[in-house]
Design a protein around this motif. Structure first.
Motif, PDB file in Angstrom:
ATOM      1  N   GLU A 297       0.774  -1.207  -0.142  1.00  0.00           N
ATOM      2  CA  GLU A 297      -0.133   0.014   0.168  1.00  0.00           C
ATOM      3  C   GLU A 297       0.403   1.749   0.246  1.00  0.00           C
ATOM      4  N   ILE A 298       0.666   1.900  -0.919  1.00  0.00           N
ATOM      5  CA  ILE A 298       1.080   3.656  -1.207  1.00  0.00           C
ATOM      6  C   ILE A 298       0.860   3.903  -0.211  1.00  0.00           C
ATOM      7  N   PRO A 299       1.448   5.026   1.050  1.00  0.00           N
ATOM      8  CA  PRO A 299       0.681   5.824   1.323  1.00  0.00           C
ATOM      9  C   PRO A 299       0.419   6.972   0.541  1.00  0.00           C
ATOM     10  N   ASP A 300      -0.914   7.780   1.174  1.00  0.00           N
ATOM     11  CA  ASP A 300      -2.025   9.019   0.228  1.00  0.00           C
ATOM     12  C   ASP A 300      -1.136  10.152   0.982  1.00  0.00           C
ATOM     13  N   PHE A 301      -0.742  11.179  -0.422  1.00  0.00           N
ATOM     14  CA  PHE A 301       0.103  11.899   0.663  1.00  0.00           C
ATOM     15  C   PHE A 301      -0.187  12.990  -1.428  1.00  0.00           C
ATOM     16  N   ASP A 302      -0.005  14.347  -1.093  1.00  0.00           N
ATOM     17  CA  ASP A 302      -0.811  15.082  -1.898  1.00  0.00           C
ATOM     18  C   ASP A 302       0.329  15.825  -2.743  1.00  0.00           C
ATOM     19  N   ILE A 303       0.960  15.376  -3.974  1.00  0.00           N
ATOM     20  CA  ILE A 303       1.822  16.047  -4.698  1.00  0.00           C
ATOM     21  C   ILE A 303       1.659  16.707  -5.957  1.00  0.00           C
ATOM     22  N   ASN A 304       1.803  17.830  -6.671  1.00  0.00           N
ATOM     23  CA  ASN A 304       1.277  18.419  -7.795  1.00  0.00           C
ATOM     24  C   ASN A 304       2.222  18.370  -8.448  1.00  0.00           C
ATOM     25  N   ARG A 305       2.051  18.253  -9.617  1.00  0.00           N
ATOM     26  CA  ARG A 305       3.402  17.874 -10.974  1.00  0.00           C
ATOM     27  C   ARG A 305       4.514  19.270 -10.903  1.00  0.00           C
ATOM     28  N   GLU A 306       4.492  20.040 -10.010  1.00  0.00           N
ATOM     29  CA  GLU A 306       5.846  20.765  -9.849  1.00  0.00           C
ATOM     30  C   GLU A 306       6.567  20.650  -8.792  1.00  0.00           C
ATOM     31  N   ASP A 307       6.120  19.550  -8.013  1.00  0.00           N
ATOM     32  CA  ASP A 307       6.774  19.304  -6.784  1.00  0.00           C
ATOM     33  C   ASP A 307       7.170  18.109  -7.736  1.00  0.00           C
ATOM     34  N   ALA A 308       6.771  16.913  -7.977  1.00  0.00           N
ATOM     35  CA  ALA A 308       7.020  15.683  -8.733  1.00  0.00           C
ATOM     36  C   ALA A 308       8.656  15.505  -9.601  1.00  0.00           C
ATOM     37  N   ILE A 309       8.073  17.000 -10.512  1.00  0.00           N
ATOM     38  CA  ILE A 309       9.597  17.110 -12.012  1.00  0.00           C
ATOM     39  C   ILE A 309      10.637  18.041 -10.470  1.00  0.00           C
ATOM     40  N   ASN A 310      10.485  18.651  -9.275  1.00  0.00           N
ATOM     41  CA  ASN A 310      11.422  18.644  -8.851  1.00  0.00           C
ATOM     42  C   ASN A 310      11.897  17.193  -8.113  1.00  0.00           C
ATOM     43  N   LEU A 311      11.317  16.808  -7.351  1.00  0.00           N
ATOM     44  CA  LEU A 311      12.167  15.522  -6.914  1.00  0.00           C
ATOM     45  C   LEU A 311      12.185  14.519  -8.014  1.00  0.00           C
ATOM     46  N   ILE A 312      11.736  14.566  -9.555  1.00  0.00           N
ATOM     47  CA  ILE A 312      12.915  13.440  -9.854  1.00  0.00           C
ATOM     48  C   ILE A 312      14.618  14.622 -10.400  1.00  0.00           C
ATOM     49  N   LEU A 313      14.192  15.964 -10.124  1.00  0.00           N
ATOM     50  CA  LEU A 313      15.373  16.373 -10.883  1.00  0.00           C
ATOM     51  C   LEU A 313      16.438  16.167  -9.259  1.00  0.00           C
ATOM     52  N   ALA A 314      15.874  16.167  -8.324  1.00  0.00           N
ATOM     53  CA  ALA A 314      16.877  15.807  -7.623  1.00  0.00           C
ATOM     54  C   ALA A 314      17.442  14.423  -7.046  1.00  0.00           C
ATOM     55  N   SER A 315      16.427  13.978  -7.219  1.00  0.00           N
ATOM     56  CA  SER A 315      16.955  12.462  -7.207  1.00  0.00           C
ATOM     57  C   SER A 315      18.113  11.807  -8.331  1.00  0.00           C
ATOM     58  N   ILE A 316      17.943  12.639  -9.758  1.00  0.00           N
ATOM     59  CA  ILE A 316      19.006  12.737 -10.591  1.00  0.00           C
ATOM     60  C   ILE A 316      20.119  12.979 -10.142  1.00  0.00           C
ATOM     61  N   ALA A 317      20.268  14.093  -9.285  1.00  0.00           N
ATOM     62  CA  ALA A 317      21.497  14.878  -9.062  1.00  0.00           C
ATOM     63  C   ALA A 317      22.055  14.332  -7.729  1.00  0.00           C
ATOM     64  N   PHE A 318      21.106  13.082  -6.588  1.00  0.00           N
ATOM     65  CA  PHE A 318      21.985  12.418  -5.934  1.00  0.00           C
ATOM     66  C   PHE A 318      22.445  11.061  -6.870  1.00  0.00           C
ATOM     67  N   GLU A 319      21.701  10.768  -8.287  1.00  0.00           N
ATOM     68  CA  GLU A 319      22.360   9.544  -8.512  1.00  0.00           C
ATOM     69  C   GLU A 319      23.634  10.028  -9.259  1.00  0.00           C
ATOM     70  N   GLU A 320      23.738  11.256  -9.673  1.00  0.00           N
ATOM     71  CA  GLU A 320      24.648  12.488 -10.018  1.00  0.00           C
ATOM     72  C   GLU A 320      26.309  11.848  -9.253  1.00  0.00           C
ATOM     73  N   LEU A 321      25.331  11.883  -7.826  1.00  0.00           N
ATOM     74  CA  LEU A 321      26.400  12.678  -6.860  1.00  0.00           C
ATOM     75  C   LEU A 321      27.050  11.229  -5.844  1.00  0.00           C
ATOM     76  N   ALA A 322      26.354  10.057  -6.291  1.00  0.00           N
ATOM     77  CA  ALA A 322      26.529   8.902  -5.926  1.00  0.00           C
ATOM     78  C   ALA A 322      27.829   8.238  -7.069  1.00  0.00           C
ATOM     79  N   LEU A 323      27.502   8.794  -8.172  1.00  0.00           N
ATOM     80  CA  LEU A 323      28.029   8.284  -9.323  1.00  0.00           C
ATOM     81  C   LEU A 323      29.590   8.544  -9.254  1.00  0.00           C
ATOM     82  N   ALA A 324      30.208   9.779  -8.872  1.00  0.00           N
ATOM     83  CA  ALA A 324      30.658  10.963  -9.133  1.00  0.00           C
ATOM     84  C   ALA A 324      31.351  10.128  -7.319  1.00  0.00           C
ATOM     85  N   HIS A 325      31.167   9.693  -6.482  1.00  0.00           N
ATOM     86  CA  HIS A 325      31.918   8.853  -5.249  1.00  0.00           C
ATOM     87  C   HIS A 325      32.405   7.331  -5.729  1.00  0.00           C
ATOM     88  N   ILE A 326      31.608   7.050  -6.427  1.00  0.00           N
ATOM     89  CA  ILE A 326      32.106   5.760  -7.255  1.00  0.00           C
ATOM     90  C   ILE A 326      33.477   5.662  -8.140  1.00  0.00           C
TER      91      ILE A 326
END
Length: 96
Positions: free
Chosen positions: A5-34
């Motif tokens: 079950e996925i918890p019910d939470f409100d998220i708009n389109r802009e928040d979703a896009i920002n979360l995706i961009l943040a996830s990309i940035a964190f993955e890039e940081l992890a790859l830099a460490h590797i």
């Protein structure tokens, strides 16, 4: 086993896009460490006076394999970024 079950939470389109961009940035940081860790691994074996050419070649092959995996992940992140940019452009078109 039931469906998760996925918890019910409100998220708009802009928040979703920002979360995706943040996830990309964190993955890039992890790859830099590797990549940094792989460089240090190679540097350690090269500086080791007791290391044989076989040791150096073995570590080089390991580093090469890791970097190939990083490159593959970079390609996926590029696709993810391009898709996200497409979402941003769609949003801009909708507002115009």
């Amino acid at each position: 086993m039931g469906m998760p079950e996925i918890p019910d939470f409100d998220i708009n389109r802009e928040d979703a896009i920002n979360l995706i961009l943040a996830s990309i940035a964190f993955e890039e940081l992890a790859l830099a460490h590797i990549m940094n860790a792989e460089g240090e691994k190679l540097q350690r074996v090269i500086e080791d006076e007791d290391a044989t050419m076989e040791d150096i070649m073995e570590v080089n092959e390991q580093v090469t394999a890791s970097l190939r995996a990083v490159i593959k992940k970079e390609m996926l992140l590029q696709f993810k970024l391009e898709d996200t940019i497409g979402l941003i452009e769609e949003e801009d078109d909708d507002e115009a």
